[in-house]
Write a protein that holds these residues in place. Sequence first.
Motif, PDB file in Angstrom:
ATOM      1  N   UNK A 276      -0.160  -2.296  -5.706  1.00 48.58           N
ATOM      2  CA  UNK A 276      -0.766  -3.542  -5.235  1.00 48.58           C
ATOM      3  C   UNK A 276      -0.585  -4.653  -6.269  1.00 48.58           C
ATOM      4  N   UNK A 277      -1.333  -5.746  -6.102  1.00 50.37           N
ATOM      5  CA  UNK A 277      -1.142  -6.924  -6.936  1.00 50.37           C
ATOM      6  C   UNK A 277      -1.489  -6.687  -8.409  1.00 50.37           C
ATOM      7  N   UNK A 278      -2.212  -5.613  -8.718  1.00 45.86           N
ATOM      8  CA  UNK A 278      -2.530  -5.319 -10.119  1.00 45.86           C
ATOM      9  C   UNK A 278      -1.308  -4.849 -10.911  1.00 45.86           C
ATOM     10  N   UNK A 279      -0.260  -4.474 -10.215  1.00 50.50           N
ATOM     11  CA  UNK A 279       0.972  -4.065 -10.886  1.00 50.50           C
ATOM     12  C   UNK A 279       1.787  -5.285 -11.283  1.00 50.50           C
ATOM     13  N   UNK A 280       1.437  -5.897 -12.410  1.00 49.74           N
ATOM     14  CA  UNK A 280       2.063  -7.160 -12.820  1.00 49.74           C
ATOM     15  C   UNK A 280       3.258  -6.910 -13.732  1.00 49.74           C
TER      16      UNK A 280
END
Length: 464
Positions: A276-280
Amino acid sequence: MAPITRSAGSVSVQERPILHSSTGIDEALALVMEDESDLTPLEDVDQVPEKQPRTPKKKAAPKKVPVEDDKRPGEERHSKSRNTRKPRKRATSQENTVTDSEVPPKKRKRACKPEPIYIIPDVEKKATPFRGRLGYACLNTVLRTRKPANEAIFCSRTCRIDTIKKNGIDWVKDLGRQNAEDMLKIIEWNEKNNIRFMRISSDMFPYASHETYGYSLEYCAAVLAQIGALAKRYGHRLTTHPGQFTQLGSPRGSVVRSSIRELEYHAEMLDRMGIDQDGVMIIHGGGVYGDKGAALARMKDVIKHKLPARVRARLVLENDELCYNAADLLPVCTELAVPLVFDYHHGMLNPSPGLPPSAIITQANEIFRRRGIRPKQHYSEPRAGAVSIMELRAHSDRCQTLPEGLPDDMDLMIEAKDKEQAVLHLYRIYDLCPVIHASLRPPVTHETKETKGRKSARKTRSQK
């Protein structure tokens, strides 16, 4: 000269005087041959050399002395010399022929050495209100050093371009598959040891973003999906950090294009995992190229107009120790809604005047929350005794403290040489999580200030 006769019990033994001349020796031999049955043989008679005139400035060759070998009955006697060796008899072709009944000997397997017993020193206990997650980057030292070497687990196997030319692209892609499969084992180890935050190595798929040798990750889609599913099941956070050559503010178009390909590769990897978006994806500001303002303007233009949407959605900037401090990047991050990862170590070496770390963290985390991304920051310490800028830049093996004022809902990446051991070390100091004693390894006794990195090729050539 007549022999001297004496009686020894029932045996008559003839004693003869010692003869010193060559004529006397010949006479003695003749007498022995006349009555050999009644006399004990004179051994090594021929070892007494005849006196020869010494040749000046020339060493005489050693005389061969035959020695009788003990042989079994029926065997032919032969002489050996102290200075010559009879050549070995070579096996004939018939002797070398292996019959069907003969079985080659089995190779003996090397016994596995037992795991050494590690002496783990005590730690000085400290307190902190922080209850967020601690993570480490790219490599697990316990799994990487497993024996035998072919059973080592790590997700950063790579190669050189010359190897690609020799072995082909399928060989390189197989390295990537092995790396991805090992990532599953690392996640399992992390879960067992209460570490739920990790940075994936940028080398997991070697040269995947290369202009000539790049390739799609479609061939490994199934394994990548397993990684993402496993991380999601355990609640682990996975992030990436593309290399230093990723320079969005470069004045050279080829460098910018290569940087965009690198970011696209990382985004594809995370997308195929279903992260998800936490995987930067974190990158530094890059070089200033003689004009920091112009470089920042080019960086903003690339982010706004040239990055694909899926890449921009994961992009995060980080302050560095040489070019861009947090104060340089915060205006860009605020304007473009690109989060900022604050690196405490870099902030110490390249501080932001009038902006303390607590204020930077507050502003940076606000951008994270606005984007719906869990905040994350980086922490490391210089090595003990470091003085010069090059020594201070190097990360210590382990960290001995946590920074003050950390928000509870933030993830903190520990950038230390001992990787997972640095995290477990802080767990023990602050009682953050239970620690499995068998997973611990002792620290080095004396930590060097050297970086242990690759030496400059230019310097190596100049020394030749």
